[in-house]
Write a protein that holds these residues in place. Structure first.
Motif, PDB file in Angstrom:
ATOM      1  N   GLY A 183       0.785  -1.231   0.000  1.00  0.00           N
ATOM      2  CA  GLY A 183       0.000   0.000   0.000  1.00  0.00           C
ATOM      3  C   GLY A 183       0.812   1.273   0.000  1.00  0.00           C
ATOM      4  N   THR A 184       2.116   1.180  -0.163  1.00  0.00           N
ATOM      5  CA  THR A 184       2.968   2.369  -0.202  1.00  0.00           C
ATOM      6  C   THR A 184       2.660   3.189  -1.445  1.00  0.00           C
ATOM      7  OG1 THR A 184       4.738   1.236   0.966  1.00  0.00           O
ATOM      8  CG2 THR A 184       5.356   3.188  -0.291  1.00  0.00           C
ATOM      9  N   ARG A 185       2.570   4.495  -1.265  1.00  0.00           N
ATOM     10  CA  ARG A 185       2.335   5.400  -2.382  1.00  0.00           C
ATOM     11  C   ARG A 185       3.641   6.092  -2.717  1.00  0.00           C
ATOM     12  NH1 ARG A 185      -2.476   9.914  -2.776  1.00  0.00           N
ATOM     13  NH2 ARG A 185      -1.918  10.618  -4.853  1.00  0.00           N
ATOM     14  N   GLY A 186       4.038   6.052  -3.972  1.00  0.00           N
ATOM     15  CA  GLY A 186       5.298   6.662  -4.381  1.00  0.00           C
ATOM     16  C   GLY A 186       5.646   6.280  -5.800  1.00  0.00           C
ATOM     17  N   PHE A 187       6.926   6.311  -6.107  1.00  0.00           N
ATOM     18  CA  PHE A 187       7.417   5.983  -7.435  1.00  0.00           C
ATOM     19  C   PHE A 187       8.198   4.681  -7.373  1.00  0.00           C
ATOM     20  CE2 PHE A 187       7.198  10.643  -7.375  1.00  0.00           C
ATOM     21  CZ  PHE A 187       6.277  10.816  -8.395  1.00  0.00           C
ATOM     22  N   PRO A 188       7.995   3.791  -8.336  1.00  0.00           N
ATOM     23  CA  PRO A 188       8.737   2.527  -8.332  1.00  0.00           C
ATOM     24  C   PRO A 188      10.217   2.744  -8.619  1.00  0.00           C
ATOM     25  CG  PRO A 188       7.383   2.697 -10.295  1.00  0.00           C
ATOM     26  CD  PRO A 188       7.054   3.875  -9.452  1.00  0.00           C
ATOM     27  N   GLN A 189      11.026   1.829  -8.107  1.00  0.00           N
ATOM     28  CA  GLN A 189      12.458   1.826  -8.377  1.00  0.00           C
ATOM     29  C   GLN A 189      12.760   0.673  -9.329  1.00  0.00           C
ATOM     30  OE1 GLN A 189      14.172   1.263  -4.505  1.00  0.00           O
ATOM     31  NE2 GLN A 189      14.141   3.440  -4.031  1.00  0.00           N
ATOM     32  N   THR A 190      13.684   0.883 -10.241  1.00  0.00           N
ATOM     33  CA  THR A 190      14.078  -0.172 -11.168  1.00  0.00           C
ATOM     34  C   THR A 190      15.068  -1.094 -10.473  1.00  0.00           C
ATOM     35  OG1 THR A 190      13.751   1.299 -13.041  1.00  0.00           O
ATOM     36  CG2 THR A 190      15.081  -0.662 -13.422  1.00  0.00           C
ATOM     37  N   LYS A 191      14.759  -2.378 -10.455  1.00  0.00           N
ATOM     38  CA  LYS A 191      15.622  -3.389  -9.846  1.00  0.00           C
ATOM     39  C   LYS A 191      16.145  -4.312 -10.934  1.00  0.00           C
ATOM     40  CE  LYS A 191      15.002  -2.050  -5.676  1.00  0.00           C
ATOM     41  NZ  LYS A 191      16.080  -1.467  -4.928  1.00  0.00           N
ATOM     42  N   THR A 192      17.370  -4.753 -10.776  1.00  0.00           N
ATOM     43  CA  THR A 192      17.996  -5.669 -11.718  1.00  0.00           C
ATOM     44  C   THR A 192      18.340  -6.956 -10.992  1.00  0.00           C
ATOM     45  OG1 THR A 192      18.956  -3.793 -12.889  1.00  0.00           O
ATOM     46  CG2 THR A 192      19.881  -5.952 -13.364  1.00  0.00           C
TER      47      THR A 192
END
Length: 111
Positions: free
Chosen positions: A45-54
């Motif tokens: 439920g966190t609101r924010g921007f996704p981070q790109t994971k590799t």
């Protein structure tokens, strides 16, 4: 002008792949940010921007490149193709836009 060996062509191909993937990531980051917290995580439920994971390990990638070129290329391409956007809090994939019906439902449940 000297002839390029297969090793040189592989290095050029790898550099182009890195440039293309970096440009693609920058383009996505520019167009993704619409407003404060425009995505919501379906897991936590966190609101924010996704981070790109590799996926994978940079250390293993470097070792494979130092040992042999072909395994290094295969591993690098695998790492580049398995990138995903993850929640910054729980690291799970599956963030959805706040404006979507499910996003609105998740935000109304949290409020």
């Amino acid at each position: 002008m000297a002839d390029f060996s297969i090793f040189h062509w592989l290095i050029v191909l790898f550099i182009f792949a890195l440039i293309f993937s970096a440009g693609k990531g920058l383009e996505a980051a520019v167009f993704r940010r619409k407003g404060p917290g425009s995505m919501v995580c379906t897991a936590c439920g966190t609101r924010g921007f996704p981070q790109t994971k590799t996926r994978g390990s940079l250390g293993i990638e470097i070792v494979l490149w130092l040992c042999l070129v072909v395994p290094g290329i295969i591993y690098s391409l695998w790492r580049l193709t398995t990138r995903y956007d993850a929640c910054p809090a729980c690291q799970q994939p599956g963030m959805i836009p706040v404006e979507s019906p499910r996003g609105k439902k998740l935000l109304s449940e949290d409020a």
